[in-house]
Structure formats: C-alpha cells, structure tokens
Design a protein around this motif. Structure first.
Motif, PDB file in Angstrom:
ATOM      1  N   UNK A 138       0.833  -1.206   0.000  1.00 41.26           N
ATOM      2  CA  UNK A 138       0.000   0.000   0.000  1.00 41.26           C
ATOM      3  C   UNK A 138       0.870   1.259   0.000  1.00 41.26           C
ATOM      4  N   UNK A 139       1.586   1.468  -1.095  1.00 43.28           N
ATOM      5  CA  UNK A 139       2.449   2.644  -1.154  1.00 43.28           C
ATOM      6  C   UNK A 139       1.868   3.705  -2.068  1.00 43.28           C
ATOM      7  N   UNK A 140       0.792   3.363  -2.732  1.00 41.21           N
ATOM      8  CA  UNK A 140       0.129   4.313  -3.615  1.00 41.21           C
ATOM      9  C   UNK A 140      -1.019   3.575  -4.270  1.00 41.21           C
ATOM     10  N   UNK A 141      -1.734   4.229  -5.172  1.00 38.49           N
ATOM     11  CA  UNK A 141      -2.819   3.526  -5.851  1.00 38.49           C
ATOM     12  C   UNK A 141      -2.237   2.508  -6.836  1.00 38.49           C
ATOM     13  N   UNK A 142      -3.071   1.673  -7.382  1.00 41.79           N
ATOM     14  CA  UNK A 142      -2.584   0.637  -8.301  1.00 41.79           C
ATOM     15  C   UNK A 142      -2.382   1.227  -9.698  1.00 41.79           C
ATOM     16  N   UNK A 143      -1.391   0.688 -10.399  1.00 43.02           N
ATOM     17  CA  UNK A 143      -1.142   1.138 -11.774  1.00 43.02           C
ATOM     18  C   UNK A 143      -1.190  -0.055 -12.725  1.00 43.02           C
ATOM     19  N   UNK A 144      -0.853   0.215 -13.972  1.00 45.05           N
ATOM     20  CA  UNK A 144      -0.982  -0.839 -14.985  1.00 45.05           C
ATOM     21  C   UNK A 144      -0.142  -2.071 -14.662  1.00 45.05           C
ATOM     22  N   UNK A 145       1.014  -1.855 -14.039  1.00 46.04           N
ATOM     23  CA  UNK A 145       1.851  -2.996 -13.660  1.00 46.04           C
ATOM     24  C   UNK A 145       1.119  -3.898 -12.671  1.00 46.04           C
ATOM     25  N   UNK A 146       0.451  -3.289 -11.690  1.00 49.10           N
ATOM     26  CA  UNK A 146      -0.325  -4.080 -10.737  1.00 49.10           C
ATOM     27  C   UNK A 146      -1.477  -4.805 -11.441  1.00 49.10           C
ATOM     28  N   UNK A 147      -2.080  -4.091 -12.398  1.00 44.52           N
ATOM     29  CA  UNK A 147      -3.254  -4.669 -13.056  1.00 44.52           C
ATOM     30  C   UNK A 147      -2.891  -6.002 -13.696  1.00 44.52           C
ATOM     31  N   UNK A 148      -1.669  -6.098 -14.184  1.00 44.94           N
ATOM     32  CA  UNK A 148      -1.277  -7.350 -14.830  1.00 44.94           C
ATOM     33  C   UNK A 148      -1.308  -8.496 -13.823  1.00 44.94           C
ATOM     34  N   UNK A 177      -3.201   6.597   2.877  1.00 51.13           N
ATOM     35  CA  UNK A 177      -4.312   6.714   1.919  1.00 51.13           C
ATOM     36  C   UNK A 177      -4.387   5.529   0.966  1.00 51.13           C
ATOM     37  N   UNK A 178      -3.250   4.844   0.824  1.00 51.40           N
ATOM     38  CA  UNK A 178      -3.207   3.781  -0.181  1.00 51.40           C
ATOM     39  C   UNK A 178      -4.094   2.601   0.205  1.00 51.40           C
ATOM     40  N   UNK A 179      -4.328   2.397   1.506  1.00 50.98           N
ATOM     41  CA  UNK A 179      -5.225   1.293   1.900  1.00 50.98           C
ATOM     42  C   UNK A 179      -6.572   1.465   1.209  1.00 50.98           C
ATOM     43  N   UNK A 180      -7.062   2.700   1.245  1.00 53.44           N
ATOM     44  CA  UNK A 180      -8.359   2.988   0.626  1.00 53.44           C
ATOM     45  C   UNK A 180      -8.245   2.921  -0.903  1.00 53.44           C
ATOM     46  N   UNK A 181      -7.167   3.534  -1.417  1.00 59.37           N
ATOM     47  CA  UNK A 181      -7.057   3.603  -2.879  1.00 59.37           C
ATOM     48  C   UNK A 181      -6.927   2.203  -3.502  1.00 59.37           C
ATOM     49  N   UNK A 182      -6.148   1.350  -2.837  1.00 63.99           N
ATOM     50  CA  UNK A 182      -5.972  -0.006  -3.377  1.00 63.99           C
ATOM     51  C   UNK A 182      -7.327  -0.724  -3.433  1.00 63.99           C
ATOM     52  N   UNK A 183      -8.100  -0.572  -2.374  1.00 63.57           N
ATOM     53  CA  UNK A 183      -9.436  -1.213  -2.369  1.00 63.57           C
ATOM     54  C   UNK A 183     -10.324  -0.645  -3.477  1.00 63.57           C
ATOM     55  N   UNK A 184     -10.254   0.671  -3.644  1.00 58.25           N
ATOM     56  CA  UNK A 184     -11.072   1.287  -4.700  1.00 58.25           C
ATOM     57  C   UNK A 184     -10.664   0.747  -6.070  1.00 58.25           C
ATOM     58  N   UNK A 185      -9.348   0.644  -6.266  1.00 61.66           N
ATOM     59  CA  UNK A 185      -8.865   0.190  -7.573  1.00 61.66           C
ATOM     60  C   UNK A 185      -9.243  -1.270  -7.828  1.00 61.66           C
ATOM     61  N   UNK A 186      -9.233  -2.057  -6.768  1.00 64.19           N
ATOM     62  CA  UNK A 186      -9.633  -3.454  -6.894  1.00 64.19           C
ATOM     63  C   UNK A 186     -11.114  -3.536  -7.230  1.00 64.19           C
ATOM     64  N   UNK A 187     -11.890  -2.659  -6.601  1.00 66.57           N
ATOM     65  CA  UNK A 187     -13.316  -2.598  -6.913  1.00 66.57           C
ATOM     66  C   UNK A 187     -13.523  -2.225  -8.373  1.00 66.57           C
ATOM     67  N   UNK A 188     -12.733  -1.274  -8.831  1.00 70.42           N
ATOM     68  CA  UNK A 188     -12.869  -0.831 -10.230  1.00 70.42           C
ATOM     69  C   UNK A 188     -12.547  -1.979 -11.194  1.00 70.42           C
ATOM     70  N   UNK A 189     -11.496  -2.732 -10.858  1.00 69.02           N
ATOM     71  CA  UNK A 189     -11.116  -3.844 -11.740  1.00 69.02           C
ATOM     72  C   UNK A 189     -12.108  -4.999 -11.663  1.00 69.02           C
ATOM     73  N   UNK A 190     -12.929  -5.016 -10.629  1.00 65.31           N
ATOM     74  CA  UNK A 190     -13.910  -6.094 -10.487  1.00 65.31           C
ATOM     75  C   UNK A 190     -13.268  -7.433 -10.142  1.00 65.31           C
ATOM     76  N   UNK A 231      -1.578   5.315 -13.453  1.00 64.75           N
ATOM     77  CA  UNK A 231      -2.440   4.706 -12.429  1.00 64.75           C
ATOM     78  C   UNK A 231      -3.768   4.308 -13.059  1.00 64.75           C
ATOM     79  N   UNK A 232      -4.419   3.347 -12.442  1.00 64.86           N
ATOM     80  CA  UNK A 232      -5.714   2.921 -12.967  1.00 64.86           C
ATOM     81  C   UNK A 232      -6.717   4.061 -12.857  1.00 64.86           C
ATOM     82  N   UNK A 233      -6.568   4.866 -11.783  1.00 59.08           N
ATOM     83  CA  UNK A 233      -7.524   5.969 -11.655  1.00 59.08           C
ATOM     84  C   UNK A 233      -7.317   7.029 -12.726  1.00 59.08           C
TER      85      UNK A 233
END
Ligand code: GLU
Length: 562
Positions: free
Chosen positions: A109-119, A150-163, A359-361
């Motif tokens: 949780x160092x920041x929001x997720x980006x394309x590398x994480x999405x893979x 803040x990344x705890x929240x952002x990571x969850x949001x990004x995971x929600x976005x990716x479904x 970032x995914x966002x």
C-alpha cells in the motif's frame, strides 16, 4: 514455399463459401490469400484475374459439391471450421490446478494501483475464474517507509474498479505475532541466526563468501538474542535475523539474506512495533499459511522466489507452483510510485489521477473501461518474454466497448463566431448514436449566428458543410471569410469536397475544456453534455472523451482516444 496461386485462391474461395453458405467477394478471397502468402502481393494483377476465374468456377458448384471438394483438397480447413472458437490469446493451463487454486494479489500500500499491478491482479483473477478456488488480497504493509495511509483505501477502490473476485483479505500488519513465532521456529530449525554485525562489515564478508562471527551462534544463543531483539534491546541497525543460505551462492544478494530488521521510529499507521519482518520472509510464510497453490508474478521476483524457497525447505513445506512473467515496458506514462509521489508533492502532477500517470484511476478518468484493461492484460498473458505495452491495443479494446454505447455530441474547438447570410432559422436534428436510431436525436437551434472551429478556416476553403444542417459557401474576397447559405444537399458538399464541420449556435452552447495528454483544448459543446457527467461520450471528429465535471463555469472533459 508458395503454392500455385490458383489452387490457393480456389481453396480459400471454397472455404469461405462453405463457411458462410454464400459466394465470397473476390476482394475477400484475394485479401485472404495475400495475407497468407505475402509473396503474391507483387503479382496483384495476375492474382485478381485468377480470382475472377476461380470464383466463376466455385459459383457453378452446388453447396454439397463445394464441401466435398474442400474435404478432398484441404480437410484440415473443415476441421478448423468445426472446432469451437478458441480465443487466440488464451492463457496457458497451470499445472496442479485441476482441483481448484488458491491465488493471491499482494500489493504494497504505497500508492494507488497502476498498470503494472493490473497485470498481476488480472492474471491471478483469471486463473481463479478458470479453476475455481479462493483469491486472496494480501496487503503487504510490513515496510512502514513504504506505506501511504491513503493507499489502503485507494488499493481497495482500484480493486473494486477492476472487479476482482477477491474472497479473502489479509493485512500483514495484523500478523506480526505469527511472523515472530515462525521466526523463532526457523531459528529452532537452525535456519536463521541473529546477526549483530555492522552492515558494511557483513557486506564485505558476504562478498568474500566468509561467515560472519554471528553465524556460529548456537540455536540457544540465537533464541536468546532473538528474544532480546523482540524485547527492544537493540536499536536500528544493531541486529537482524538472517536466513542461513549457502555462502557459496553465485548471487551475493542471496547469501544469508535478512528476514527481520529493527526500525526505531517507523511510524506505521496501523501498528506499533520495532522488529519488522522483511518481504521474503512474510511472503513465504503467508503463501504457506494461506495455502496459496500458485504464485504468478513478474520476473523481477525470480531472485525472491529463490530466497523464499530456502524458507520452504527448512520447514519442509510444499512449494506452490511459481510462474514469472516477463517485464512489460510502458511508454508515455509514469509508473514508479515514488516518482509519482514526488511529482504530486512538487506540484508537477495534479494528483494520482493526473492523466500523465499510469495509475488505474488516471485511466478511468479518461474513460478507459476496466474490461479493456482486463482484456489487454489477458492478451499479454504470462509469457516470459519481455514485451512493451501497446496503448493502441488498449484503445482498440476500449473503443470496442464504448463505441456502441457512447452518445455523440458536437464540440467546437477554438470556436470562431460567424453569421450565415441567407439562411432561415431552423432546427437541426442529429442522431445521438449513428448505429442506434432508437436513442433518438438531439436538437440544435440555428438562428443566423454560429460558432465554427477556427482551424477549418486556415486554407482557402470554398464550401463547408455544417454537419446535419446545410452547406455554406465561403467568400474570401474581403480578406476575412463571409459565409452564405448554399443549400442542404449532402451530395453538393461531397462534389465540392467540402469539409464537414461541427457547429453550435452562438447562443446556447456550453464552455468546455478538454484535457488531453498533449495539452488542453478550449472549446464549446452542446448544452446536453451537461447531463453527461461521468459518462463517456464521443465529441464527433475529435474522439471519445469522459465528462469529468459540470459546473456553472462549464464542463471539464478528458480525452480518451480517437
Ligand atoms: N508485495 C510484493 C510486491 O508487490 C510482493 C508480491 C509478490 O510476491 O507477488 O512486489
């Protein structure tokens, strides 16, 4: 080797006729043959003539005869046609997965997720989808220096976005007691020792493949020192717990790597601790305790996998199946979390959603759909070869998703006002979607004064068609263009090669700033766009855009792609 061109054409024509139960067009057959045998491209004329002959021949045959001939000439094509359609970029199967899998996505949780994480996230998700099982989200927050609250929240949001189909969530910061216990167990097995050497001293010895003095401690001595560590008897840098590996290992970074360290003022947002486990220890322990069966991660983790295997071996745990995919270069955006953070701090970027970031966002803000990201990642797959990420591919997938549904509107960039002479007031009706009449029309009122894109008036254009309205002639004799009504027939505009331009009533349009990675465009758009907040629409001839905000001052939109 190239076949006889006539034969090749014949087979393709037959195949096409059998498949679609009708005679193919000669262009289709020629295209297919040239696609397969590029050598024929230099013989285009000859091939075109042959194609005519061949099609005439195929036309004479009954459907049954066509099928029979095809079976004779190319039975493999019949099989190919009957086979179920397989996605060409299907992910390979995993070994030992038949009875279900337990997989994990383990971001820091160092920041929001980006394309590398999405893979990583999507590939693991896809396998859980294929085989069934559990998908663990493991928040790897054991390095307080790399935790952004803040990344705890952002990571969850990004995971929600990716479904993602997450079934379990763990925070490593909740698990320190288990790590301490297992750290002690590892000492008990002779697999770890407390090292009190200075970092530099240890480094020199390690390079020389020489054991440091602490390596000779007995298990009892180590357990005692370990307890001291936990009790707070050491300061930062004074002691660490090291995993005993082979000192002959060709990679010095592998030799007696650290499992725990001490941090004095860590300021972790979730816990208070001073002995911190390090990634290779927590990943190995958690993968085991959580029953992870398959680990899919990037090649940059290969050395970590080697380290983690030492821990598995000491405990006699069964290893998961490891797969390491190749590196993925992504041009045009910033992906490094620390670089992004620094840029945001210095004001260079507006925030994590700045569209210059990967970032995914930031992608979502532009109107990229999560399914498009998922499809691109699945296409890229888990191959070990390094690849470069294709924006065009992402945009193409995204276009496939949004084009059928995005409403169309006029946007006039750099608007210039004009009065049109000789035209009567009227209403223009433009389809909301050219492919879906059921969506209806939008209405634009014309009353003499309009705004048009300034760029259309740079060359000596003689006629212009205002889309869905009428044609105008452009008179340059006075130096500046004067526009006069010139009828409604689209055919006239075509004959004159008149550009078809967006227009808006001078009164009754909304200011719109369009942000794109190449810069901002100021313009006007239809008032109806005010009802489209958060939607992706197409600004005709400009491209797909996402309507980000609507205020009294106007609209802010983000450019997605053409
Ligand atoms: N949290 C680490 C990372 O994001 C480890 C992930 C892993 O082992 O897959 O790099």
């Amino acid at each position: 080797m190239e076949p006889d061109p006539k034969n090749a054409l014949f087979i393709f024509a037959l195949q096409n006729a059998v498949k679609h139960n009708s005679l193919p067009k000669s262009g289709t057959v020629i295209g297919m043959v040239m696609g397969k045998y590029p050598g024929f491209r230099s013989r285009a004329q000859e091939i075109a003539l042959l194609a005519k002959e061949v099609l005439a021949e195929v036309e004479q045959l009954s459907p049954d005869e066509r099928r029979k001939k095809l079976v004779d000439l190319a039975p493999e094509l019949i099989e190919e046609m009957n086979a179920p359609k397989i996605h060409t970029h299907e992910l390979p199967n995993l070994e030992r997965a038949e009875n279900g899998v337990v997989m994990r996505f383990a971001p820091n949780p160092s920041g929001p997720l980006h394309l590398g994480h999405a893979r990583a996230a999507v590939l693991n998700d896809a396998y859980v989808e294929r085989y069934g099982g559990r998908y663990i989200l493991r928040i790897e927050d054991t390095d307080p220096k790399r935790v952004d609250p803040d990344a705890y929240r952002m990571v969850q949001e990004d995971i929600g976005w990716m479904g993602l189909r997450i079934t379990d969530i763990f925070y490593q910061s909740d698990r320190f007691d288990q790590y301490y216990k297992i750290g002690g167990d590892l000492i008990g097995l002779g697999g770890a020792y407390v090292c009190t050497c200075e970092n530099e001293q240890f480094r020199v010895l390690k390079q020389a493949k020489t054991p440091c003095p602490c390596r000779g401690h007995t298990i009892e001595e180590n357990l005692e020192l370990w307890q001291k560590m936990l009790d707070g008897a050491f300061y930062e840098g004074e002691a660490s717990l090291r995993v005993r590996t082979s000192l002959d290992h060709p990679d010095p970074a592998m030799r007696d790597f650290p499992a725990f360290r001490i941090l004095n003022e860590p300021m972790h947002p979730r816990i208070e601790a001073h002995v911190y486990p390090l990634m290779n220890f927590t990943v190995a322990v958690d993968d085991h305790l959580m029953g992870v069966t398959h680990v899919i991660r990037g090649k940059d983790h290969i050395a970590n996998t080697r380290r983690q295997k030492f821990i598995y071996e000491y405990f006699g745990w069964n290893e998961p199946v490891y797969r390491h995919y190749g590196r993925m270069g992504i041009e045009g955006v910033v992906l490094s979390t620390s670089q992004m953070r620094e840029g945001i701090r210095s004001g260079m970027y507006s925030g994590w959603e700045d569209i210059r970031l990967g970032t995914l966002r930031a992608l979502a803000r532009r109107g990229i759909q999560h399914e498009a990201v998922r499809q691109v990642v699945l296409d890229i797959g888990i191959g070990e070869t390094d690849i470069s990420f294709s924006w065009d591919n992402l945009f193409a997938k995204n276009r496939d998703i949004i084009d059928p549904v995005a409403d169309r509107f006029f946007f006039v960039p750099d608007p210039v006002p004009f009065a049109i002479a000789g035209a009567t007031a009227r209403e223009a009706h433009a389809l909301l979607h050219p492919g879906d009449g059921k969506k209806g029309y939008r209405t634009l009122k014309f009353e003499e004064d309009v705004v048009l894109p300034g760029q259309e008036f740079q060359n000596d254009v003689k006629m212009i068609r205002l889309k869905d309205l009428f044609n105008v002639t452009v008179d340059w004799s006075s130096g500046s263009p004067l526009l006069t009504y010139a009828g409604e027939a689209l055919s006239d505009a075509r004959a004159q090669k008149a550009p078809i331009v967006q227009w808006l009533p001078a009164e009754g349009a909304t200011r719109c700033t369009l942000h794109s990675p190449d810069g901002d465009i100021q313009g006007l758009c239809e008032n109806t766009v005010r009802t489209m907040q958060d939607k992706v629409v197409q600004f005709e001839r400009v491209g797909f855009v996402r309507i980000d905000s609507v205020t009294d001052e106007g609209i802010i939109a983000y450019f997605c792609h053409k």
